[in-house]
Motif scaffolding. Structure first.
Motif, PDB file in Angstrom:
ATOM      1  N   GLU A  77     -49.983 -31.620  86.548  1.00 25.14           N
ATOM      2  CA  GLU A  77     -51.217 -30.920  86.608  1.00 25.14           C
ATOM      3  C   GLU A  77     -51.546 -30.763  88.043  1.00 25.14           C
ATOM      4  O   GLU A  77     -52.212 -29.793  88.578  1.00 25.14           O
ATOM      5  CB  GLU A  77     -52.285 -31.610  85.825  1.00 25.14           C
ATOM      6  CG  GLU A  77     -52.062 -31.439  84.326  1.00 25.14           C
ATOM      7  CD  GLU A  77     -52.913 -32.125  83.387  1.00 25.14           C
ATOM      8  OE1 GLU A  77     -53.348 -33.142  83.870  1.00 25.14           O
ATOM      9  OE2 GLU A  77     -53.130 -31.770  82.323  1.00 25.14           O
ATOM     10  N   SER A  78     -51.300 -32.138  88.887  1.00 26.02           N
ATOM     11  CA  SER A  78     -51.776 -32.012  90.137  1.00 26.02           C
ATOM     12  C   SER A  78     -50.828 -31.004  91.256  1.00 26.02           C
ATOM     13  O   SER A  78     -51.443 -30.362  91.950  1.00 26.02           O
ATOM     14  CB  SER A  78     -51.368 -33.465  90.827  1.00 26.02           C
ATOM     15  OG  SER A  78     -52.422 -34.526  90.242  1.00 26.02           O
ATOM     16  N   VAL A  79     -49.713 -30.847  90.553  1.00 26.37           N
ATOM     17  CA  VAL A  79     -48.896 -29.912  91.431  1.00 26.37           C
ATOM     18  C   VAL A  79     -49.228 -28.725  91.171  1.00 26.37           C
ATOM     19  O   VAL A  79     -49.354 -27.773  92.193  1.00 26.37           O
ATOM     20  CB  VAL A  79     -47.357 -30.121  90.892  1.00 26.37           C
ATOM     21  CG1 VAL A  79     -46.632 -28.897  91.522  1.00 26.37           C
ATOM     22  CG2 VAL A  79     -46.664 -31.247  91.442  1.00 26.37           C
ATOM     23  N   ILE A  80     -49.580 -28.274  90.042  1.00 26.76           N
ATOM     24  CA  ILE A  80     -50.248 -26.950  89.671  1.00 26.76           C
ATOM     25  C   ILE A  80     -51.427 -26.647  90.276  1.00 26.76           C
ATOM     26  O   ILE A  80     -51.735 -25.625  91.027  1.00 26.76           O
ATOM     27  CB  ILE A  80     -50.325 -26.905  87.978  1.00 26.76           C
ATOM     28  CG1 ILE A  80     -49.049 -26.553  87.291  1.00 26.76           C
ATOM     29  CG2 ILE A  80     -51.322 -25.583  87.558  1.00 26.76           C
ATOM     30  CD1 ILE A  80     -49.063 -26.785  86.041  1.00 26.76           C
ATOM     31  N   LYS A  81     -52.427 -27.684  90.366  1.00 21.07           N
ATOM     32  CA  LYS A  81     -53.779 -27.546  90.888  1.00 21.07           C
ATOM     33  C   LYS A  81     -53.537 -27.471  92.474  1.00 21.07           C
ATOM     34  O   LYS A  81     -54.096 -26.680  93.093  1.00 21.07           O
ATOM     35  CB  LYS A  81     -54.491 -28.850  90.576  1.00 21.07           C
ATOM     36  CG  LYS A  81     -55.943 -28.790  91.363  1.00 21.07           C
ATOM     37  CD  LYS A  81     -56.814 -29.780  91.309  1.00 21.07           C
ATOM     38  CE  LYS A  81     -58.172 -30.044  91.603  1.00 21.07           C
ATOM     39  NZ  LYS A  81     -58.353 -29.445  92.674  1.00 21.07           N
ATOM     40  N   HIS A  82     -52.650 -28.076  93.123  1.00 20.23           N
ATOM     41  CA  HIS A  82     -52.366 -27.820  94.271  1.00 20.23           C
ATOM     42  C   HIS A  82     -51.779 -26.514  94.766  1.00 20.23           C
ATOM     43  O   HIS A  82     -52.134 -25.766  95.678  1.00 20.23           O
ATOM     44  CB  HIS A  82     -51.256 -29.194  94.800  1.00 20.23           C
ATOM     45  CG  HIS A  82     -50.793 -28.791  96.383  1.00 20.23           C
ATOM     46  ND1 HIS A  82     -51.667 -29.376  97.129  1.00 20.23           N
ATOM     47  CD2 HIS A  82     -49.759 -28.612  96.945  1.00 20.23           C
ATOM     48  CE1 HIS A  82     -51.115 -28.955  98.565  1.00 20.23           C
ATOM     49  NE2 HIS A  82     -49.824 -28.742  98.218  1.00 20.23           N
ATOM     50  N   ASP A  83     -50.779 -26.074  93.705  1.00 18.14           N
ATOM     51  CA  ASP A  83     -50.265 -24.700  94.130  1.00 18.14           C
ATOM     52  C   ASP A  83     -51.276 -23.637  94.171  1.00 18.14           C
ATOM     53  O   ASP A  83     -51.575 -22.850  94.824  1.00 18.14           O
ATOM     54  CB  ASP A  83     -49.400 -24.382  93.042  1.00 18.14           C
ATOM     55  CG  ASP A  83     -47.904 -25.199  93.298  1.00 18.14           C
ATOM     56  OD1 ASP A  83     -47.853 -25.547  94.555  1.00 18.14           O
ATOM     57  OD2 ASP A  83     -46.927 -24.926  92.482  1.00 18.14           O
ATOM     58  N   LYS A  84     -52.467 -23.732  92.840  1.00 20.90           N
ATOM     59  CA  LYS A  84     -53.438 -23.041  92.798  1.00 20.90           C
ATOM     60  C   LYS A  84     -54.100 -22.707  94.278  1.00 20.90           C
ATOM     61  O   LYS A  84     -54.752 -21.949  94.761  1.00 20.90           O
ATOM     62  CB  LYS A  84     -54.145 -23.239  91.755  1.00 20.90           C
ATOM     63  CG  LYS A  84     -53.857 -22.739  90.519  1.00 20.90           C
ATOM     64  CD  LYS A  84     -54.810 -23.187  89.233  1.00 20.90           C
ATOM     65  CE  LYS A  84     -54.242 -22.476  87.882  1.00 20.90           C
ATOM     66  NZ  LYS A  84     -55.126 -22.954  86.870  1.00 20.90           N
ATOM     67  N   ASP A  85     -54.389 -24.120  94.633  1.00 17.78           N
ATOM     68  CA  ASP A  85     -55.537 -24.226  95.995  1.00 17.78           C
ATOM     69  C   ASP A  85     -54.636 -23.387  97.177  1.00 17.78           C
ATOM     70  O   ASP A  85     -55.433 -22.864  97.813  1.00 17.78           O
ATOM     71  CB  ASP A  85     -55.550 -25.718  96.164  1.00 17.78           C
ATOM     72  CG  ASP A  85     -56.526 -26.416  95.298  1.00 17.78           C
ATOM     73  OD1 ASP A  85     -57.146 -25.643  94.469  1.00 17.78           O
ATOM     74  OD2 ASP A  85     -56.420 -27.563  95.194  1.00 17.78           O
ATOM     75  N   ILE A  86     -53.545 -23.665  97.092  1.00 12.73           N
ATOM     76  CA  ILE A  86     -52.689 -23.130  98.176  1.00 12.73           C
ATOM     77  C   ILE A  86     -52.775 -21.276  97.885  1.00 12.73           C
ATOM     78  O   ILE A  86     -52.988 -20.759  99.161  1.00 12.73           O
ATOM     79  CB  ILE A  86     -51.152 -23.463  98.541  1.00 12.73           C
ATOM     80  CG1 ILE A  86     -51.231 -24.932  98.826  1.00 12.73           C
ATOM     81  CG2 ILE A  86     -50.329 -22.562  99.230  1.00 12.73           C
ATOM     82  CD1 ILE A  86     -49.915 -25.355  98.921  1.00 12.73           C
ATOM     83  N   ARG A  87     -52.538 -20.901  96.778  1.00 12.60           N
ATOM     84  CA  ARG A  87     -52.826 -19.381  96.670  1.00 12.60           C
ATOM     85  C   ARG A  87     -53.926 -18.885  96.962  1.00 12.60           C
ATOM     86  O   ARG A  87     -54.241 -17.744  97.476  1.00 12.60           O
ATOM     87  CB  ARG A  87     -52.491 -19.258  95.379  1.00 12.60           C
ATOM     88  CG  ARG A  87     -50.944 -19.374  94.985  1.00 12.60           C
ATOM     89  CD  ARG A  87     -50.621 -18.875  93.457  1.00 12.60           C
ATOM     90  NE  ARG A  87     -49.300 -19.325  93.064  1.00 12.60           N
ATOM     91  CZ  ARG A  87     -48.871 -19.537  91.908  1.00 12.60           C
ATOM     92  NH1 ARG A  87     -49.820 -19.406  90.866  1.00 12.60           N
ATOM     93  NH2 ARG A  87     -47.644 -19.923  91.591  1.00 12.60           N
ATOM     94  N   THR A  88     -55.256 -19.543  96.506  1.00 12.20           N
ATOM     95  CA  THR A  88     -56.599 -19.060  96.988  1.00 12.20           C
ATOM     96  C   THR A  88     -56.847 -19.042  98.292  1.00 12.20           C
ATOM     97  O   THR A  88     -57.480 -18.377  98.683  1.00 12.20           O
ATOM     98  CB  THR A  88     -57.590 -19.781  96.068  1.00 12.20           C
ATOM     99  OG1 THR A  88     -57.524 -21.115  96.489  1.00 12.20           O
ATOM    100  CG2 THR A  88     -57.552 -19.812  94.719  1.00 12.20           C
TER     101      THR A  88
END
Length: 90
Positions: A77-88
């Motif tokens: 979940e942390s990896v996914i959240k981190h990826d989302k943050d980077i994309r935005t």
């Protein structure tokens, strides 16, 4: 299943605790007490100590596995959240 030796020992203890007059009736009383105890224990749906210990070990193993899975899920979940943050950000 109740160990027959323990059941006999328990029946003997019950017989010994009976009043003197009843106690002298002998083996018939002990046999009847043992039969009643055996029937009552059978109704209780008891498990042996060995089975209880085995189930306890299985539960501990399952709990350990669950903890590992929760850690893994949190990491993912942390990896996914981190990826989302980077994309935005881009």
């Amino acid at each position: 299943m109740i160990d027959p030796k323990k059941l006999k020992q328990l029946a003997h203890q019950v017989q010994e605790s009976l009043p003197q007059g009843i106690r002298h009736l002998g083996d018939d009383v002990e046999k009847k007490i043992r039969q009643v105890l055996q029937n009552q224990f059978a109704r209780m749906d008891l498990v042996s100590r060995e089975e209880f210990d085995m189930q306890t070990q299985m539960l501990l193993h399952t709990r350990e596995k669950l903890n590992q899975l929760e850690l893994r899920l949190n990491s993912l979940e942390s990896v996914i959240k981190h990826d989302k943050d980077i994309r935005t950000e881009t």
